[in-house]
Scaffold this motif. Structure first.
Motif, PDB file in Angstrom:
ATOM      1  N   VAL A 162       5.979  13.425  -7.149  1.00  0.00           N
ATOM      2  CA  VAL A 162       4.942  14.124  -8.462  1.00  0.00           C
ATOM      3  C   VAL A 162       4.887  15.632  -7.894  1.00  0.00           C
ATOM      4  CG1 VAL A 162       4.071  14.261 -10.831  1.00  0.00           C
ATOM      5  CG2 VAL A 162       4.580  12.367  -9.405  1.00  0.00           C
ATOM      6  N   VAL A 163       5.950  16.896  -8.696  1.00  0.00           N
ATOM      7  CA  VAL A 163       5.725  18.407  -8.177  1.00  0.00           C
ATOM      8  C   VAL A 163       4.154  18.563  -8.272  1.00  0.00           C
ATOM      9  CG1 VAL A 163       6.215  20.291  -8.108  1.00  0.00           C
ATOM     10  CG2 VAL A 163       8.612  18.610  -8.128  1.00  0.00           C
TER      11      VAL A 163
ATOM     12  N   ALA B   7       3.601  16.816 -16.689  1.00  0.00           N
ATOM     13  CA  ALA B   7       3.488  15.342 -15.763  1.00  0.00           C
ATOM     14  C   ALA B   7       2.319  15.412 -14.990  1.00  0.00           C
ATOM     15  CB  ALA B   7       5.132  15.605 -15.279  1.00  0.00           C
TER      16      ALA B   7
ATOM     17  N   GLN C 115      11.526  19.425 -25.128  1.00  0.00           N
ATOM     18  CA  GLN C 115       9.693  19.378 -24.745  1.00  0.00           C
ATOM     19  C   GLN C 115       9.139  19.074 -25.785  1.00  0.00           C
ATOM     20  OE1 GLN C 115       9.971  21.830 -20.764  1.00  0.00           O
ATOM     21  NE2 GLN C 115      10.986  20.164 -20.216  1.00  0.00           N
TER      22      GLN C 115
ATOM     23  N   ILE D  60      17.888  21.086 -15.522  1.00  0.00           N
ATOM     24  CA  ILE D  60      16.783  20.216 -14.628  1.00  0.00           C
ATOM     25  C   ILE D  60      17.003  20.409 -13.263  1.00  0.00           C
ATOM     26  CG2 ILE D  60      15.392  18.518 -14.463  1.00  0.00           C
ATOM     27  CD1 ILE D  60      15.489  17.731 -17.602  1.00  0.00           C
TER      28      ILE D  60
ATOM     29  N   GLU E  32      12.470  23.412 -10.307  1.00  0.00           N
ATOM     30  CA  GLU E  32      10.758  22.670 -10.557  1.00  0.00           C
ATOM     31  C   GLU E  32      10.620  21.742 -10.474  1.00  0.00           C
ATOM     32  OE1 GLU E  32      10.020  25.289 -14.833  1.00  0.00           O
ATOM     33  OE2 GLU E  32      10.842  27.231 -13.698  1.00  0.00           O
ATOM     34  N   THR E  33      11.071  20.578 -10.619  1.00  0.00           N
ATOM     35  CA  THR E  33      10.912  19.633 -10.691  1.00  0.00           C
ATOM     36  C   THR E  33      11.199  18.044  -9.670  1.00  0.00           C
ATOM     37  OG1 THR E  33      12.151  19.116 -12.555  1.00  0.00           O
ATOM     38  CG2 THR E  33       9.742  19.538 -13.596  1.00  0.00           C
ATOM     39  N   TYR E  34      12.789  18.357  -9.585  1.00  0.00           N
ATOM     40  CA  TYR E  34      13.710  17.755  -8.533  1.00  0.00           C
ATOM     41  C   TYR E  34      14.010  18.182  -7.233  1.00  0.00           C
ATOM     42  CZ  TYR E  34      12.492  14.011 -12.158  1.00  0.00           C
ATOM     43  OH  TYR E  34      11.890  12.959 -12.957  1.00  0.00           O
TER      44      TYR E  34
ATOM     45  N   HIS F  97       9.768  25.194  -4.323  1.00  0.00           N
ATOM     46  CA  HIS F  97       9.929  25.709  -5.746  1.00  0.00           C
ATOM     47  C   HIS F  97      10.921  26.601  -6.009  1.00  0.00           C
ATOM     48  CE1 HIS F  97       8.166  26.875 -10.105  1.00  0.00           C
ATOM     49  NE2 HIS F  97       8.466  25.269 -10.162  1.00  0.00           N
TER      50      HIS F  97
ATOM     51  N   LEU G 113       3.458  17.836  -3.231  1.00  0.00           N
ATOM     52  CA  LEU G 113       4.232  16.351  -4.062  1.00  0.00           C
ATOM     53  C   LEU G 113       3.627  15.699  -3.774  1.00  0.00           C
ATOM     54  CD1 LEU G 113       8.018  15.781  -2.791  1.00  0.00           C
ATOM     55  CD2 LEU G 113       7.317  16.961  -5.084  1.00  0.00           C
TER      56      LEU G 113
ATOM     57  N   SER H 259      11.924   7.884 -12.665  1.00  0.00           N
ATOM     58  CA  SER H 259      12.212   8.897 -13.214  1.00  0.00           C
ATOM     59  C   SER H 259      12.524   9.654 -14.041  1.00  0.00           C
ATOM     60  CB  SER H 259      13.092   9.521 -11.799  1.00  0.00           C
ATOM     61  OG  SER H 259      12.990   8.916 -10.779  1.00  0.00           O
TER      62      SER H 259
ATOM     63  N   ASN I  23       4.196  20.461 -11.010  1.00  0.00           N
ATOM     64  CA  ASN I  23       4.017  20.514 -12.873  1.00  0.00           C
ATOM     65  C   ASN I  23       2.908  19.929 -13.818  1.00  0.00           C
ATOM     66  OD1 ASN I  23       5.817  19.219 -14.649  1.00  0.00           O
ATOM     67  ND2 ASN I  23       7.379  17.771 -13.603  1.00  0.00           N
TER      68      ASN I  23
END
Length: 161
Positions: A118-119, A125, A89, A21, A26-28, A146, A154, A81, A122
């Protein structure tokens, strides 16, 4: 699916999807290329925080970490998180982990929960957190690099308990 407290023996089973991930970009915003040992302290919380795993049969399908957002005078606000194995998923794992964290924070006397980053791209989410009662209270423009979309915002999201 069961959610239980993560043990030190779980980390080597979490790390492969954690690293996947993070590498996806893409997210972290964790640093790329961290080893199993280097990444452990970023995910495996110490008290008063907690890390849990979502288990389906013998397989760990996701994990969440939670605890106070800030020490001292900010410790009445929780944070969390979440990571779901990309191969798992769409099965409700993220929702189950999100509900667990909300319940945990409520049981432990937190006033609210704040997600700091939080992106905005995304969307799954963002949608899930909104369904669970979180509000976007602000967006830091272009704060996340990204991998495919370039610089995106964010969101700071909050749920009062």
């Amino acid at each position: 699916m069961q959610i239980r407290v993560a043990t030190p023996q779980d980390w080597p089973r979490i790390y492969p999807f954690w690293a996947r991930i993070v590498a996806a970009g893409e997210t972290y915003a964790y640093p790329l290329g961290l080893s199993l040992d280097e990444a452990r302290s970023l995910w495996m919380e110490q008290p008063p925080g907690l890390t849990v795993v979502a288990v389906d049969g013998d397989e760990i399908v996701g994990s969440a970490k939670m605890g106070p957002n800030r020490p001292g005078r900010g410790a009445h606000v929780a944070t969390g998180s979440f990571m779901v194995d990309p191969d798992r998923q769409g099965r409700g794992v993220g929702r189950a982990l999100g509900e667990y964290v909300v319940d945990w924070a409520r049981r432990n006397g937190y006033h609210s929960i704040q997600f700091n980053a939080v992106v905005e791209a995304n969307t799954a989410a963002v949608h899930l957190w909104q369904e669970l009662g979180f509000e976007i209270v602000g967006t830091v423009p272009e704060a996340f690099d990204h991998r495919s979309k370039g610089r995106v915002g964010l969101h700071v999201m909050v749920k009062k308990l």
